[in-house]
Design a protein around this motif. Structure first.
Motif, PDB file in Angstrom:
ATOM      1  N   LYS A   1     -21.253   8.345 -36.879  1.00 32.85           N
ATOM      2  CA  LYS A   1     -20.483   9.091 -37.869  1.00 32.85           C
ATOM      3  C   LYS A   1     -20.090  10.481 -37.347  1.00 32.85           C
ATOM      4  CE  LYS A   1     -20.518   9.574 -42.808  1.00 32.85           C
ATOM      5  NZ  LYS A   1     -20.921  10.804 -43.442  1.00 32.85           N
TER       6      LYS A   1
ATOM      7  N   VAL B   1     -11.060  14.888 -46.574  1.00 32.25           N
ATOM      8  CA  VAL B   1     -12.421  15.074 -47.097  1.00 32.25           C
ATOM      9  C   VAL B   1     -13.110  16.291 -46.466  1.00 32.25           C
ATOM     10  CG1 VAL B   1     -13.686  13.606 -45.477  1.00 32.25           C
ATOM     11  CG2 VAL B   1     -14.422  13.733 -47.850  1.00 32.25           C
ATOM     12  N   TYR B   2     -12.640  16.699 -45.283  1.00 34.72           N
ATOM     13  CA  TYR B   2     -13.258  17.854 -44.615  1.00 34.72           C
ATOM     14  C   TYR B   2     -12.567  19.179 -44.950  1.00 34.72           C
ATOM     15  CZ  TYR B   2     -16.123  14.566 -42.119  1.00 34.72           C
ATOM     16  OH  TYR B   2     -17.039  13.584 -41.837  1.00 34.72           O
TER      17      TYR B   2
ATOM     18  N   ILE C   1     -18.701  20.417 -47.248  1.00 36.71           N
ATOM     19  CA  ILE C   1     -18.880  19.040 -46.766  1.00 36.71           C
ATOM     20  C   ILE C   1     -19.871  19.023 -45.596  1.00 36.71           C
ATOM     21  CG2 ILE C   1     -17.685  17.198 -45.504  1.00 36.71           C
ATOM     22  CD1 ILE C   1     -17.173  17.012 -48.464  1.00 36.71           C
TER      23      ILE C   1
ATOM     24  N   GLU D   1     -22.900  16.529 -44.898  1.00 39.88           N
ATOM     25  CA  GLU D   1     -23.171  15.757 -43.677  1.00 39.88           C
ATOM     26  C   GLU D   1     -24.618  15.949 -43.216  1.00 39.88           C
ATOM     27  OE1 GLU D   1     -21.502  13.484 -42.627  1.00 39.88           O
ATOM     28  OE2 GLU D   1     -19.346  13.841 -42.832  1.00 39.88           O
TER      29      GLU D   1
ATOM     30  N   SER E   1     -27.117  16.841 -45.137  1.00 37.86           N
ATOM     31  CA  SER E   1     -27.975  16.211 -46.153  1.00 37.86           C
ATOM     32  C   SER E   1     -28.029  14.701 -45.981  1.00 37.86           C
ATOM     33  CB  SER E   1     -27.455  16.527 -47.562  1.00 37.86           C
ATOM     34  OG  SER E   1     -27.456  17.906 -47.792  1.00 37.86           O
ATOM     35  N   ILE E   2     -26.861  14.104 -45.692  1.00 42.26           N
ATOM     36  CA  ILE E   2     -26.830  12.644 -45.526  1.00 42.26           C
ATOM     37  C   ILE E   2     -27.654  12.240 -44.307  1.00 42.26           C
ATOM     38  CG2 ILE E   2     -25.322  10.693 -44.955  1.00 42.26           C
ATOM     39  CD1 ILE E   2     -23.118  12.159 -46.668  1.00 42.26           C
TER      40      ILE E   2
ATOM     41  N   GLN F   1     -31.349  13.053 -45.168  1.00 41.83           N
ATOM     42  CA  GLN F   1     -31.789  12.647 -46.520  1.00 41.83           C
ATOM     43  C   GLN F   1     -32.385  13.827 -47.293  1.00 41.83           C
ATOM     44  OE1 GLN F   1     -31.289   9.596 -48.311  1.00 41.83           O
ATOM     45  NE2 GLN F   1     -29.718   9.836 -46.744  1.00 41.83           N
ATOM     46  N   ILE F   2     -31.653  14.941 -47.276  1.00 40.70           N
ATOM     47  CA  ILE F   2     -32.076  16.152 -47.983  1.00 40.70           C
ATOM     48  C   ILE F   2     -31.452  16.139 -49.378  1.00 40.70           C
ATOM     49  CG2 ILE F   2     -31.912  18.670 -48.013  1.00 40.70           C
ATOM     50  CD1 ILE F   2     -31.756  18.472 -44.891  1.00 40.70           C
ATOM     51  N   LYS F   3     -32.283  16.331 -50.410  1.00 42.56           N
ATOM     52  CA  LYS F   3     -31.762  16.282 -51.776  1.00 42.56           C
ATOM     53  C   LYS F   3     -32.075  17.545 -52.571  1.00 42.56           C
ATOM     54  CE  LYS F   3     -31.865  11.350 -51.547  1.00 42.56           C
ATOM     55  NZ  LYS F   3     -32.849  10.309 -51.318  1.00 42.56           N
ATOM     56  N   GLY F   4     -32.361  18.635 -51.861  1.00 39.83           N
ATOM     57  CA  GLY F   4     -32.656  19.900 -52.540  1.00 39.83           C
ATOM     58  C   GLY F   4     -31.390  20.608 -52.991  1.00 39.83           C
TER      59      GLY F   4
ATOM     60  N   ASN G   1     -28.346  23.281 -52.944  1.00 38.66           N
ATOM     61  CA  ASN G   1     -27.604  23.842 -51.814  1.00 38.66           C
ATOM     62  C   ASN G   1     -26.449  24.705 -52.289  1.00 38.66           C
ATOM     63  OD1 ASN G   1     -25.014  22.259 -51.863  1.00 38.66           O
ATOM     64  ND2 ASN G   1     -26.482  20.561 -51.703  1.00 38.66           N
TER      65      ASN G   1
ATOM     66  N   LYS H   1     -38.397  25.547 -56.016  1.00 37.02           N
ATOM     67  CA  LYS H   1     -37.365  24.510 -55.895  1.00 37.02           C
ATOM     68  C   LYS H   1     -37.512  23.832 -54.538  1.00 37.02           C
ATOM     69  CE  LYS H   1     -34.692  25.102 -59.585  1.00 37.02           C
ATOM     70  NZ  LYS H   1     -34.315  24.014 -60.483  1.00 37.02           N
TER      71      LYS H   1
ATOM     72  N   ASN I   1     -28.486  14.923 -56.192  1.00 30.98           N
ATOM     73  CA  ASN I   1     -27.429  14.363 -55.342  1.00 30.98           C
ATOM     74  C   ASN I   1     -27.936  13.128 -54.620  1.00 30.98           C
ATOM     75  OD1 ASN I   1     -28.006  14.760 -52.397  1.00 30.98           O
ATOM     76  ND2 ASN I   1     -28.294  16.874 -53.067  1.00 30.98           N
ATOM     77  N   ASP I   2     -26.982  12.357 -54.164  1.00 30.80           N
ATOM     78  CA  ASP I   2     -27.228  11.079 -53.523  1.00 30.80           C
ATOM     79  C   ASP I   2     -27.634  11.189 -52.056  1.00 30.80           C
ATOM     80  OD1 ASP I   2     -24.814   8.766 -54.890  1.00 30.80           O
ATOM     81  OD2 ASP I   2     -26.972   8.809 -55.040  1.00 30.80           O
ATOM     82  N   ALA I   3     -27.117  12.228 -51.369  1.00 32.90           N
ATOM     83  CA  ALA I   3     -27.198  12.315 -49.903  1.00 32.90           C
ATOM     84  C   ALA I   3     -26.749  10.992 -49.289  1.00 32.90           C
ATOM     85  CB  ALA I   3     -28.591  12.702 -49.434  1.00 32.90           C
ATOM     86  N   PHE I   4     -25.581  10.505 -49.736  1.00 33.85           N
ATOM     87  CA  PHE I   4     -25.112   9.189 -49.277  1.00 33.85           C
ATOM     88  C   PHE I   4     -23.725   9.239 -48.660  1.00 33.85           C
ATOM     89  CE2 PHE I   4     -22.739   5.271 -50.421  1.00 33.85           C
ATOM     90  CZ  PHE I   4     -23.379   4.400 -49.547  1.00 33.85           C
ATOM     91  N   HIS I   5     -22.742   9.772 -49.385  1.00 35.11           N
ATOM     92  CA  HIS I   5     -21.350   9.738 -48.922  1.00 35.11           C
ATOM     93  C   HIS I   5     -20.594  10.869 -49.580  1.00 35.11           C
ATOM     94  CE1 HIS I   5     -17.158   8.197 -48.724  1.00 35.11           C
ATOM     95  NE2 HIS I   5     -17.557   7.675 -47.592  1.00 35.11           N
ATOM     96  N   GLN I   6     -19.489  11.335 -48.918  1.00 30.54           N
ATOM     97  CA  GLN I   6     -18.754  12.467 -49.470  1.00 30.54           C
ATOM     98  C   GLN I   6     -18.150  12.167 -50.829  1.00 30.54           C
ATOM     99  OE1 GLN I   6     -17.957  11.149 -46.423  1.00 30.54           O
ATOM    100  NE2 GLN I   6     -17.492  12.746 -44.944  1.00 30.54           N
ATOM    101  N   THR I   7     -17.760  10.921 -51.094  1.00 36.47           N
ATOM    102  CA  THR I   7     -17.132  10.627 -52.384  1.00 36.47           C
ATOM    103  C   THR I   7     -17.844   9.521 -53.169  1.00 36.47           C
ATOM    104  OG1 THR I   7     -15.579   9.131 -51.312  1.00 36.47           O
ATOM    105  CG2 THR I   7     -14.824  11.374 -51.681  1.00 36.47           C
TER     106      THR I   7
ATOM    107  N   LEU J   1     -32.560   9.532 -59.633  1.00 37.90           N
ATOM    108  CA  LEU J   1     -33.241  10.834 -59.565  1.00 37.90           C
ATOM    109  C   LEU J   1     -32.894  11.702 -60.780  1.00 37.90           C
ATOM    110  CD1 LEU J   1     -32.785  11.758 -55.781  1.00 37.90           C
ATOM    111  CD2 LEU J   1     -34.926  11.164 -56.923  1.00 37.90           C
TER     112      LEU J   1
ATOM    113  N   LYS K   1     -35.641  13.025 -63.429  1.00 46.58           N
ATOM    114  CA  LYS K   1     -35.863  14.463 -63.645  1.00 46.58           C
ATOM    115  C   LYS K   1     -35.728  14.815 -65.122  1.00 46.58           C
ATOM    116  CE  LYS K   1     -34.244  16.541 -59.304  1.00 46.58           C
ATOM    117  NZ  LYS K   1     -33.343  17.552 -58.723  1.00 46.58           N
TER     118      LYS K   1
END
Lengths: 207, 398
Positions: free
Chosen positions: A51, A118-119, A124, A128, A130-131, A134-137, A139, A164, B253-259, B270, B274
């Motif tokens: 990616k 998208v960029y 974004i 990227e 986070s994906i 796998q960060i979900k805090g 931002n 947090k 958030n998903d931390a999966f894809h931009q859209t 989640l 929560k």
């Protein structure tokens, strides 16, 4: 209530050189474009994340800095999941905005692509990172004229004090045409290198 | 928990199924949908889409607000002003400045409807209108109308925007920053939105069919809705009537894809988890879920999976009201918050219109008729592009 925080690790990417905690780990030919430089680093480190090649230059720069940082910090997945991210720069996504604009300027040669579109948002890059990790805090992304150590400190301290996040990924990631500059650091209660806005400003200026 | 409660003391709404709370409730109880062929916008897609449209022109809306003919109010601002004004009146607020009061309003499209009319032939008139383009313009106009000066903020996180405005408002009340806050969202229809969603190929050419195996996509809608949130202290002091409480909320958030939303509904899972935690509730305490249910293939499968991850095979009664109103984007979280409170007040669940066949992977069957049942807790979902997922939990105003 004052919380003592530390800098766990920091990464700098500029002038075709990458350093971790002040120590240079990669240096490449200064004639390379940023894209060529980034690709070379990616291949050398064998990141195996295809990616990467779809990303714009800003996301590539943020991606590389975060890869080096997390490689060094070696955090558990459950810590990573709640990391807060507070990044900033001067040029937002202007570098990609221009490229996208070129695709829609001419009605006779009109080829807009969702993959570029998208960029056209600077945050974004946070997505990227986070994906990938796998960060979900929480931002946030800020645009300011120059590295704003005070703003970054306020957000970082708030995230940690309010529980947090235990760790906050902060920094300055800027790309504009051929100019680029990345300074990324990880702040937490643990660690030995004291963190304050003055210390981080000093590291940013001298590294 | 009790001294920190966030009370809802007023609501206002304008949508394709009604210009007031009463009209919206009447439509919901009589399965009267607002989705229909488009009238106000002359789009080349008019024969291929259906929308939930407020059937008043900008001039008519402006007139009801007594605005000057030369105003530069976008449709988003007009709808927002009408709904917010209703909410304040409903909460019986006489002097807005008597308490520290904020406004948090969300929008996705802002003043695009005015901008696109002038995009191809920019002139001196355009300059005046383009000042209404930015998202905060509608918030500023609503704040000016209501006389709110203490705090205003605008939230734009796609389709979870209004839910996030409600969450921010609740947090400001809980932390004592504000005594009272008007929260909600507004989005007028514009070609920009229609063309954008058309490009994404997620618009249905029929009435949308949430949670149906053969769903073809969403219908867009326009609406505005606002809630007045007040602290327990204000409720006691002013002896206010409480319509309901915001018991819990979550954003993830998903931390999966931009859209796109992740296939396993991670962000939705989640957000709901929560919200339940903040409300100090067990999943089984929820009596009814007002689902996001946009009727896109991606959302309904992902949301359904997330609900099943929490409930297994004992999913509570649920429905999506999107087939009534269309997907009203940045207003959706607020209009569905109003519907959730109406459900609690009337002990009734609203039907998921147009449903025929369950999605095979889920076997989940929504409520398809107006159904009376005692309700204590209603959970409402709003999910946005980029995996910005929010959940609100409402409880009865006893």
């Amino acid at each position: 209530m004052k919380t003592n925080l530390n800098i766990i690790t920091f990464c700098r990417i500029k002038n075709h050189s990458i350093s971790i905690n002040g120590k240079e780990v990669i240096q490449k030919d200064s004639q390379l474009t940023f894209s060529e430089f980034a690709k070379l680093v990616y291949k050398e480190k064998a990141f195996a994340y295809p990616k990467f090649f779809k990303m714009d230059n800003l996301s590539k720069l943020g991606f590389l800095a975060s890869e080096f940082l997390f490689e060094k910090a070696d955090l558990d997945a459950h810590i990573k999941e709640n990391i807060g991210i507070v990044l900033s720069n001067k040029s937002a996504s202007l570098d990609t905005d221009r490229k996208y604009q070129e695709t829609i300027n001419d009605k006779a040669n009109y080829f807009p692509s969702p993959a570029v579109f998208v960029y056209t948002l600077a945050n974004i890059m946070i997505g990227e990172i986070s994906i990938k990790h796998q960060i979900k805090g929480e931002n946030a992304f800020f645009v300011s004229d120059k590295f704003n150590e005070l703003l970054l400190e306020q957000y970082t301290v708030s995230l940690i004090q309010n529980k947090k996040s235990s760790h906050v990924l902060c920094g300055w990631i800027d790309v504009d045409k051929d100019k680029y500059d990345a300074f990324m650091y990880l702040v937490a209660k643990e660690g030995t290198q004291n963190y304050s806005k003055e210390i981080i400003k000093n590291i940013y200026t001298t590294n | 928990m009790s001294q920190n409660r966030v009370a809802i003391t007023g609501m206002g709404i304008i949508s394709s199924i009604g210009n007031t709370i009463e009209e919206n409730l009447h439509a919901l109880l009589n399965s009267k949908k607002g989705v229909a062929p488009i009238v106000n916008i002359n789009t080349r897609h008019k024969n291929k889409i259906k929308v939930g449209e407020v059937l008043q022109t900008n001039a008519e809306l402006a007139k009801s607000l007594n605005l000057d003919k030369n105003n530069n109010y976008s449709r988003t601002a007009l709808l927002g002003c009408i709904a917010a004004q209703q909410a304040v009146k409903h909460a019986n607020i006489k002097d807005i400045e008597a308490l520290k009061t904020g406004l948090i309003s969300s929008t996705s499209v802002g003043g695009m409807d005015l901008t696109e009319k002038h995009f191809q032939n920019y002139n001196s008139e355009s300059r005046r209108l383009i000042n209404s383009h930015h998202a905060a313009d509608s918030t500023e106009k609503i704040a000016a109308l209501l006389g709110i000066t203490d705090f205003t903020s605008t939230i734009s996180t796609a389709c979870s925007s209004a839910a996030n405005a409600i969450i921010l408002g609740a947090r400001l009340i809980k932390s004592g920053q504000l005594d009272r806050v008007i929260v909600g969202g507004t989005d007028g229809l514009a070609k920009f939105t229609i063309n954008g969603f058309k490009t994404l190929m997620i618009l249905s050419d029929t009435d949308c069919t949430p949670f149906d195996a053969n769903r073809k996509g969403l219908n867009l809608g326009e609406a505005a809705a606002y809630l007045v949130l007040e602290s327990d202290a204000v409720v006691k002091q002013d002896n206010k009537t409480v319509l309901g409480y915001l018991a819990g909320y979550g954003n993830a958030n998903d931390a999966f894809h931009q859209t796109a939303s992740s296939e396993n509904g991670e962000g939705a899972f989640l957000a709901m988890s929560k919200a339940l935690k903040i409300a100090e509730l067990n999943p089984i305490d929820i009596n009814y879920i007002n689902a996001h249910g946009t009727a896109t293939p991606n959302n309904d499968l992902s949301e359904g999976k997330a609900i099943k991850r929490i409930y297994g095979d004992s999913v509570p009664d649920f429905s999506s009201t999107k087939a009534f109103t269309g997907h009203t984007l940045a207003a959706a979280g607020a209009i569905e918050a109003v519907y959730s409170i109406l459900a609690l007040q009337n002990d009734v669940m609203f039907p998921n219109l147009n449903f025929k066949t369950a999605i095979p992977e889920l076997s989940m069957v929504p409520i398809t008729e107006v159904t009376k049942k005692p309700l204590n807790y209603v959970l409402s979902n709003s999910f946005g592009f980029g995996g910005n997922c929010s959940t609100l939990i409402f409880s009865k105003g006893l």
